[in-house]
Motif scaffolding. Structure first.
Motif, PDB file in Angstrom:
ATOM      1  N   GLU A  19       0.847  -1.187   0.000  1.00  0.00           N
ATOM      2  CA  GLU A  19       0.000   0.000   0.000  1.00  0.00           C
ATOM      3  C   GLU A  19       0.884   1.238   0.000  1.00  0.00           C
ATOM      4  OE1 GLU A  19      -3.265   0.232   2.718  1.00  0.00           O
ATOM      5  OE2 GLU A  19      -3.415  -1.963   2.769  1.00  0.00           O
ATOM      6  N   ILE A  20       0.408   2.262  -0.682  1.00  0.00           N
ATOM      7  CA  ILE A  20       1.156   3.509  -0.798  1.00  0.00           C
ATOM      8  C   ILE A  20       0.294   4.644  -0.257  1.00  0.00           C
ATOM      9  CG2 ILE A  20       2.218   5.127  -2.408  1.00  0.00           C
ATOM     10  CD1 ILE A  20       2.581   2.662  -4.287  1.00  0.00           C
ATOM     11  N   SER A  21       0.881   5.460   0.615  1.00  0.00           N
ATOM     12  CA  SER A  21       0.164   6.631   1.126  1.00  0.00           C
ATOM     13  C   SER A  21       0.924   7.881   0.696  1.00  0.00           C
ATOM     14  CB  SER A  21       0.036   6.573   2.644  1.00  0.00           C
ATOM     15  OG  SER A  21       1.296   6.694   3.248  1.00  0.00           O
ATOM     16  N   GLU A  22       0.243   9.001   0.783  1.00  0.00           N
ATOM     17  CA  GLU A  22       0.833  10.258   0.323  1.00  0.00           C
ATOM     18  C   GLU A  22       0.908  11.250   1.476  1.00  0.00           C
ATOM     19  OE1 GLU A  22      -0.067  12.400  -3.649  1.00  0.00           O
ATOM     20  OE2 GLU A  22      -1.526  13.122  -2.185  1.00  0.00           O
ATOM     21  N   ARG A  23       2.005  11.975   1.521  1.00  0.00           N
ATOM     22  CA  ARG A  23       2.182  13.063   2.490  1.00  0.00           C
ATOM     23  C   ARG A  23       2.387  14.344   1.689  1.00  0.00           C
ATOM     24  NH1 ARG A  23       0.813   9.352   5.323  1.00  0.00           N
ATOM     25  NH2 ARG A  23       2.035   8.323   6.893  1.00  0.00           N
ATOM     26  N   SER A  24       1.714  15.394   2.105  1.00  0.00           N
ATOM     27  CA  SER A  24       1.874  16.653   1.371  1.00  0.00           C
ATOM     28  C   SER A  24       2.322  17.751   2.311  1.00  0.00           C
ATOM     29  CB  SER A  24       0.560  17.050   0.700  1.00  0.00           C
ATOM     30  OG  SER A  24      -0.408  17.332   1.668  1.00  0.00           O
ATOM     31  N   ALA A  25       2.998  18.690   1.735  1.00  0.00           N
ATOM     32  CA  ALA A  25       3.446  19.869   2.467  1.00  0.00           C
ATOM     33  C   ALA A  25       2.665  21.064   1.946  1.00  0.00           C
ATOM     34  CB  ALA A  25       4.936  20.075   2.254  1.00  0.00           C
ATOM     35  N   VAL A  26       2.689  22.130   2.675  1.00  0.00           N
ATOM     36  CA  VAL A  26       1.992  23.348   2.274  1.00  0.00           C
ATOM     37  C   VAL A  26       2.585  23.907   0.976  1.00  0.00           C
ATOM     38  CG1 VAL A  26       1.402  25.687   3.035  1.00  0.00           C
ATOM     39  CG2 VAL A  26       1.495  23.822   4.681  1.00  0.00           C
ATOM     40  N   GLY A  28       3.117  22.493  -1.775  1.00  0.00           N
ATOM     41  CA  GLY A  28       2.658  21.863  -3.005  1.00  0.00           C
ATOM     42  C   GLY A  28       3.553  20.727  -3.446  1.00  0.00           C
ATOM     43  N   GLN A  29       4.420  20.266  -2.561  1.00  0.00           N
ATOM     44  CA  GLN A  29       5.280  19.129  -2.858  1.00  0.00           C
ATOM     45  C   GLN A  29       4.782  17.915  -2.090  1.00  0.00           C
ATOM     46  OE1 GLN A  29       9.090  20.669  -1.739  1.00  0.00           O
ATOM     47  NE2 GLN A  29       9.427  21.552  -3.756  1.00  0.00           N
ATOM     48  N   TYR A  30       4.957  16.739  -2.678  1.00  0.00           N
ATOM     49  CA  TYR A  30       4.419  15.516  -2.096  1.00  0.00           C
ATOM     50  C   TYR A  30       5.495  14.444  -2.005  1.00  0.00           C
ATOM     51  CZ  TYR A  30       0.017  17.718  -3.304  1.00  0.00           C
ATOM     52  OH  TYR A  30      -1.026  18.600  -3.402  1.00  0.00           O
ATOM     53  N   THR A  31       5.394  13.605  -1.006  1.00  0.00           N
ATOM     54  CA  THR A  31       6.197  12.387  -0.917  1.00  0.00           C
ATOM     55  C   THR A  31       5.240  11.234  -0.676  1.00  0.00           C
ATOM     56  OG1 THR A  31       6.535  12.610   1.463  1.00  0.00           O
ATOM     57  CG2 THR A  31       8.247  13.536   0.038  1.00  0.00           C
ATOM     58  N   CYS A  32       5.663  10.041  -1.030  1.00  0.00           N
ATOM     59  CA  CYS A  32       4.839   8.863  -0.840  1.00  0.00           C
ATOM     60  C   CYS A  32       5.584   7.864   0.029  1.00  0.00           C
ATOM     61  CB  CYS A  32       4.499   8.229  -2.177  1.00  0.00           C
ATOM     62  SG  CYS A  32       3.393   9.252  -3.157  1.00  0.00           S
ATOM     63  N   LEU A  33       4.830   7.095   0.790  1.00  0.00           N
ATOM     64  CA  LEU A  33       5.386   6.071   1.660  1.00  0.00           C
ATOM     65  C   LEU A  33       4.850   4.717   1.271  1.00  0.00           C
ATOM     66  CD1 LEU A  33       4.896   7.720   5.151  1.00  0.00           C
ATOM     67  CD2 LEU A  33       7.027   7.526   3.897  1.00  0.00           C
ATOM     68  N   ILE A  38       7.728   1.788   5.486  1.00  0.00           N
ATOM     69  CA  ILE A  38       8.853   0.934   5.120  1.00  0.00           C
ATOM     70  C   ILE A  38       9.858   1.687   4.264  1.00  0.00           C
ATOM     71  CG2 ILE A  38       9.493  -1.111   3.765  1.00  0.00           C
ATOM     72  CD1 ILE A  38       6.800  -2.299   4.665  1.00  0.00           C
ATOM     73  N   ALA A  39       9.351   2.474   3.309  1.00  0.00           N
ATOM     74  CA  ALA A  39      10.221   3.179   2.365  1.00  0.00           C
ATOM     75  C   ALA A  39       9.549   4.478   1.938  1.00  0.00           C
ATOM     76  CB  ALA A  39      10.489   2.295   1.155  1.00  0.00           C
ATOM     77  N   MET A  40      10.376   5.439   1.490  1.00  0.00           N
ATOM     78  CA  MET A  40       9.860   6.750   1.114  1.00  0.00           C
ATOM     79  C   MET A  40      10.348   7.134  -0.279  1.00  0.00           C
ATOM     80  SD  MET A  40       9.808  10.147   3.405  1.00  0.00           S
ATOM     81  CE  MET A  40      11.154  11.189   2.947  1.00  0.00           C
ATOM     82  N   SER A  41       9.466   7.801  -1.016  1.00  0.00           N
ATOM     83  CA  SER A  41       9.812   8.262  -2.360  1.00  0.00           C
ATOM     84  C   SER A  41      10.582   9.571  -2.284  1.00  0.00           C
ATOM     85  CB  SER A  41       8.533   8.487  -3.177  1.00  0.00           C
ATOM     86  OG  SER A  41       7.866   9.649  -2.727  1.00  0.00           O
ATOM     87  N   GLY A  42      10.961  10.047  -3.436  1.00  0.00           N
ATOM     88  CA  GLY A  42      11.524  11.383  -3.536  1.00  0.00           C
ATOM     89  C   GLY A  42      10.387  12.390  -3.465  1.00  0.00           C
ATOM     90  N   ILE A  43      10.658  13.617  -3.820  1.00  0.00           N
ATOM     91  CA  ILE A  43       9.661  14.690  -3.767  1.00  0.00           C
ATOM     92  C   ILE A  43       9.041  14.862  -5.154  1.00  0.00           C
ATOM     93  CG2 ILE A  43       9.334  17.158  -3.403  1.00  0.00           C
ATOM     94  CD1 ILE A  43      11.668  17.000  -1.400  1.00  0.00           C
ATOM     95  N   TYR A  44       7.717  14.969  -5.167  1.00  0.00           N
ATOM     96  CA  TYR A  44       6.967  15.165  -6.401  1.00  0.00           C
ATOM     97  C   TYR A  44       6.206  16.481  -6.329  1.00  0.00           C
ATOM     98  CZ  TYR A  44       7.625  10.148  -7.068  1.00  0.00           C
ATOM     99  OH  TYR A  44       8.161   8.909  -7.213  1.00  0.00           O
TER     100      TYR A  44
END
Length: 75
Positions: A19-26, A28-33, A38-44
């Motif tokens: 499963e993949i979840s998303e984290r967002s910052a104010v 407008g950039q996002y990272t996914c877990l 377990i693991a984290m993506s780069g910034i999108y």
């Protein structure tokens, strides 16, 4: 296929569905877990976001910087 950084080995296996979840910052950039954290993506940016919430681990790479998951995502 998306790449995620994993700090410890042995938490998942190749071929496993995750499963993949998303984290967002104010900003407008996002990272996914890959859950559970377990693991984290780069910034999108917003237009590059991963929209799918499930994926399958295609490959686990070990480098001198750590472990990377290559996750196949249907989008």
């Amino acid at each position: 296929v998306e790449r995620f950084k994993m700090e410890r080995e042995g938490l998942v296996t190749e071929g496993q569905e995750v499963e993949i979840s998303e984290r967002s910052a104010v900003t407008g950039q996002y990272t996914c877990l890959v859950e559970p954290s377990i693991a984290m993506s780069g910034i999108y940016r917003a237009r590059q976001r991963i929209r799918s919430r499930k994926g399958k681990i295609k490959k686990i790479e070990q480098t001198d910087r750590g472990f990377y998951l290559l996750v196949e995502i249907d989008e």
